[in-house]
Design a protein around this motif. Structure first.
Motif, PDB file in Angstrom:
ATOM      1  N   GLY A  26       0.909  -1.434  -0.544  1.00  0.00           N
ATOM      2  CA  GLY A  26       0.183   0.097   0.133  1.00  0.00           C
ATOM      3  C   GLY A  26       0.412   1.409  -0.106  1.00  0.00           C
ATOM      4  N   ILE A  27       2.311   1.668  -0.568  1.00  0.00           N
ATOM      5  CA  ILE A  27       3.605   2.079  -0.669  1.00  0.00           C
ATOM      6  C   ILE A  27       3.661   2.107  -1.152  1.00  0.00           C
ATOM      7  N   ILE A  28       4.621   3.063  -1.595  1.00  0.00           N
ATOM      8  CA  ILE A  28       5.479   3.262  -2.920  1.00  0.00           C
ATOM      9  C   ILE A  28       7.172   2.921  -1.830  1.00  0.00           C
ATOM     10  N   PHE A  29       7.221   1.776  -1.607  1.00  0.00           N
ATOM     11  CA  PHE A  29       8.529   0.721  -0.257  1.00  0.00           C
ATOM     12  C   PHE A  29       9.647   2.092  -0.495  1.00  0.00           C
ATOM     13  N   ARG A  30      10.230   1.893  -2.039  1.00  0.00           N
ATOM     14  CA  ARG A  30      11.235   1.797  -2.068  1.00  0.00           C
ATOM     15  C   ARG A  30      11.645   3.489  -1.605  1.00  0.00           C
ATOM     16  N   PHE A  31      10.300   4.141  -1.380  1.00  0.00           N
ATOM     17  CA  PHE A  31      10.440   6.036  -1.236  1.00  0.00           C
ATOM     18  C   PHE A  31      10.501   6.474   0.464  1.00  0.00           C
ATOM     19  N   ASN A  32      10.327   4.543   1.176  1.00  0.00           N
ATOM     20  CA  ASN A  32      10.411   5.509   2.155  1.00  0.00           C
ATOM     21  C   ASN A  32      10.940   5.255   3.333  1.00  0.00           C
ATOM     22  N   PRO A  33      12.144   5.655   4.889  1.00  0.00           N
ATOM     23  CA  PRO A  33      12.994   5.004   5.462  1.00  0.00           C
ATOM     24  C   PRO A  33      11.543   4.032   6.358  1.00  0.00           C
ATOM     25  N   MET A  34      12.692   3.320   6.927  1.00  0.00           N
ATOM     26  CA  MET A  34      12.026   2.208   7.872  1.00  0.00           C
ATOM     27  C   MET A  34      12.323   2.610   9.354  1.00  0.00           C
ATOM     28  N   GLY A  35      11.701   2.078  10.097  1.00  0.00           N
ATOM     29  CA  GLY A  35      12.098   1.371  11.111  1.00  0.00           C
ATOM     30  C   GLY A  35      11.739   0.839  12.288  1.00  0.00           C
ATOM     31  N   TRP A  36      12.288  -0.338  13.122  1.00  0.00           N
ATOM     32  CA  TRP A  36      12.004  -1.531  13.815  1.00  0.00           C
ATOM     33  C   TRP A  36      12.057  -0.785  15.468  1.00  0.00           C
ATOM     34  N   TYR A  37      11.140  -1.105  16.087  1.00  0.00           N
ATOM     35  CA  TYR A  37      10.988  -0.764  17.513  1.00  0.00           C
ATOM     36  C   TYR A  37      10.889  -2.082  18.156  1.00  0.00           C
ATOM     37  N   ARG A  38      10.950  -1.590  19.449  1.00  0.00           N
ATOM     38  CA  ARG A  38      10.346  -2.878  20.352  1.00  0.00           C
ATOM     39  C   ARG A  38       9.521  -1.725  22.182  1.00  0.00           C
ATOM     40  N   GLN A  39       8.659  -2.957  22.466  1.00  0.00           N
ATOM     41  CA  GLN A  39       7.630  -2.336  23.619  1.00  0.00           C
ATOM     42  C   GLN A  39       8.277  -4.035  24.506  1.00  0.00           C
ATOM     43  N   ALA A  40       8.902  -3.537  25.951  1.00  0.00           N
ATOM     44  CA  ALA A  40       9.108  -4.519  26.620  1.00  0.00           C
ATOM     45  C   ALA A  40       7.729  -4.314  28.050  1.00  0.00           C
ATOM     46  N   PRO A  41       7.264  -5.243  28.214  1.00  0.00           N
ATOM     47  CA  PRO A  41       6.058  -4.865  29.144  1.00  0.00           C
ATOM     48  C   PRO A  41       6.371  -4.038  30.470  1.00  0.00           C
TER      49      PRO A  41
END
Length: 116
Positions: A26-41
Protein backbone atom coordinates in the motif's frame (compact mmCIF):
# COMPACT_ATOMS: atom_id res chain seq x y z
CA UNK A 1 -4.23 1.31 2.32
CA UNK A 2 -0.86 0.84 3.97
CA UNK A 3 -0.20 -2.46 5.77
CA UNK A 4 2.84 -3.66 7.64
CA UNK A 5 3.06 -7.32 8.63
CA UNK A 6 5.85 -8.57 10.88
CA UNK A 7 6.98 -12.17 11.18
CA UNK A 8 9.88 -14.19 12.52
CA UNK A 9 9.51 -13.79 16.26
CA UNK A 10 9.67 -16.65 18.71
CA UNK A 11 11.40 -18.17 21.70
CA UNK A 12 15.18 -18.37 21.59
CA UNK A 13 17.88 -19.13 24.12
CA UNK A 14 20.35 -16.47 25.23
CA UNK A 15 23.10 -16.15 22.65
CA UNK A 16 20.81 -17.28 19.86
CA UNK A 17 19.65 -15.51 16.72
CA UNK A 18 16.40 -14.55 15.06
CA UNK A 19 15.56 -12.76 11.84
CA UNK A 20 12.47 -10.58 11.78
CA UNK A 21 10.76 -9.58 8.57
CA UNK A 22 8.27 -6.82 7.83
CA UNK A 23 6.36 -6.90 4.58
CA UNK A 24 4.84 -3.63 3.43
CA UNK A 25 1.96 -3.02 1.05
CA UNK A 26 0.00 0.00 0.00
CA UNK A 27 3.00 2.31 -0.24
CA UNK A 28 5.81 3.01 -2.65
CA UNK A 29 8.17 1.16 -0.36
CA UNK A 30 11.42 2.34 -1.89
CA UNK A 31 10.58 5.98 -1.03
CA UNK A 32 10.12 5.39 2.68
CA UNK A 33 12.57 5.11 5.55
CA UNK A 34 11.72 2.23 7.87
CA UNK A 35 12.23 1.48 11.53
CA UNK A 36 12.06 -1.33 14.02
CA UNK A 37 10.81 -0.57 17.54
CA UNK A 38 10.28 -2.75 20.56
CA UNK A 39 8.21 -2.61 23.70
CA UNK A 40 8.90 -4.70 26.77
CA UNK A 41 6.27 -5.19 29.49
CA UNK A 42 5.98 -2.09 31.64
CA UNK A 43 8.33 -0.09 29.45
CA UNK A 44 7.93 2.53 26.76
CA UNK A 45 8.27 1.65 23.12
CA UNK A 46 11.80 2.35 21.94
CA UNK A 47 13.50 2.68 18.59
CA UNK A 48 15.81 -0.26 17.92
CA UNK A 49 17.04 0.46 14.41
CA UNK A 50 16.20 2.55 11.36
CA UNK A 51 17.17 2.55 7.72
CA UNK A 52 16.91 5.13 4.97
CA UNK A 53 14.81 4.60 1.86
CA UNK A 54 17.80 3.49 -0.20
CA UNK A 55 19.27 1.41 2.58
CA UNK A 56 22.44 3.45 2.43
CA UNK A 57 22.32 4.62 6.03
CA UNK A 58 21.32 2.89 9.24
CA UNK A 59 21.07 3.80 12.91
CA UNK A 60 20.90 1.64 16.01
CA UNK A 61 20.09 1.97 19.67
CA UNK A 62 23.24 1.68 21.78
CA UNK A 63 21.86 -1.43 23.42
CA UNK A 64 21.84 -3.39 20.15
CA UNK A 65 24.84 -1.99 18.29
CA UNK A 66 27.10 -4.75 17.05
CA UNK A 67 24.40 -7.41 17.56
CA UNK A 68 21.48 -6.34 15.37
CA UNK A 69 21.48 -5.49 11.68
CA UNK A 70 18.65 -3.77 9.80
CA UNK A 71 18.39 -4.22 6.05
CA UNK A 72 15.83 -3.92 3.31
CA UNK A 73 14.95 -5.39 -0.05
CA UNK A 74 13.08 -2.77 -2.03
CA UNK A 75 12.23 -5.30 -4.75
CA UNK A 76 10.37 -7.38 -2.14
CA UNK A 77 8.92 -4.44 -0.16
CA UNK A 78 10.45 -5.96 2.95
CA UNK A 79 12.62 -4.76 5.80
CA UNK A 80 14.55 -7.15 8.03
CA UNK A 81 16.08 -7.16 11.47
CA UNK A 82 18.80 -9.74 12.01
CA UNK A 83 19.28 -10.22 15.74
CA UNK A 84 22.36 -12.06 16.99
CA UNK A 85 23.76 -12.70 20.46
CA UNK A 86 20.31 -12.23 21.93
CA UNK A 87 19.98 -11.40 25.61
CA UNK A 88 17.05 -11.80 28.00
CA UNK A 89 16.69 -8.02 28.02
CA UNK A 90 15.89 -8.15 24.30
CA UNK A 91 12.57 -9.79 25.18
CA UNK A 92 9.80 -7.58 23.81
CA UNK A 93 7.19 -7.17 21.14
CA UNK A 94 8.93 -5.89 18.03
CA UNK A 95 7.13 -3.51 15.70
CA UNK A 96 7.80 -2.31 12.20
CA UNK A 97 7.13 1.38 11.49
CA UNK A 98 7.11 3.88 8.68
CA UNK A 99 6.12 7.54 8.56
CA UNK A 100 5.15 8.57 5.04
CA UNK A 101 3.53 11.99 4.52
CA UNK A 102 0.11 10.36 5.01
CA UNK A 103 0.74 9.35 8.61
CA UNK A 104 2.47 7.10 11.16
CA UNK A 105 1.98 3.41 10.50
CA UNK A 106 2.67 0.34 12.63
CA UNK A 107 2.49 -3.39 12.18
CA UNK A 108 0.76 -5.68 14.64
CA UNK A 109 4.04 -6.69 16.28
CA UNK A 110 5.85 -9.98 16.74
CA UNK A 111 6.87 -11.39 20.12
CA UNK A 112 10.52 -12.13 20.79
CA UNK A 113 11.30 -14.02 23.97
CA UNK A 114 14.88 -14.73 25.02
CA UNK A 115 14.98 -17.29 27.78
CA UNK A 116 16.70 -20.50 28.78
Amino acid sequence: QLHLVESGGGLVQPGGSLRLSCAASGIIFRFNPMGWYRQAPGKQRELVASITSSGGSTNYADSVKGRFTISRDNAKNTVYLQMNSLKPEDTAVYYCNTKPPSGDFWGQGTQVTVSS
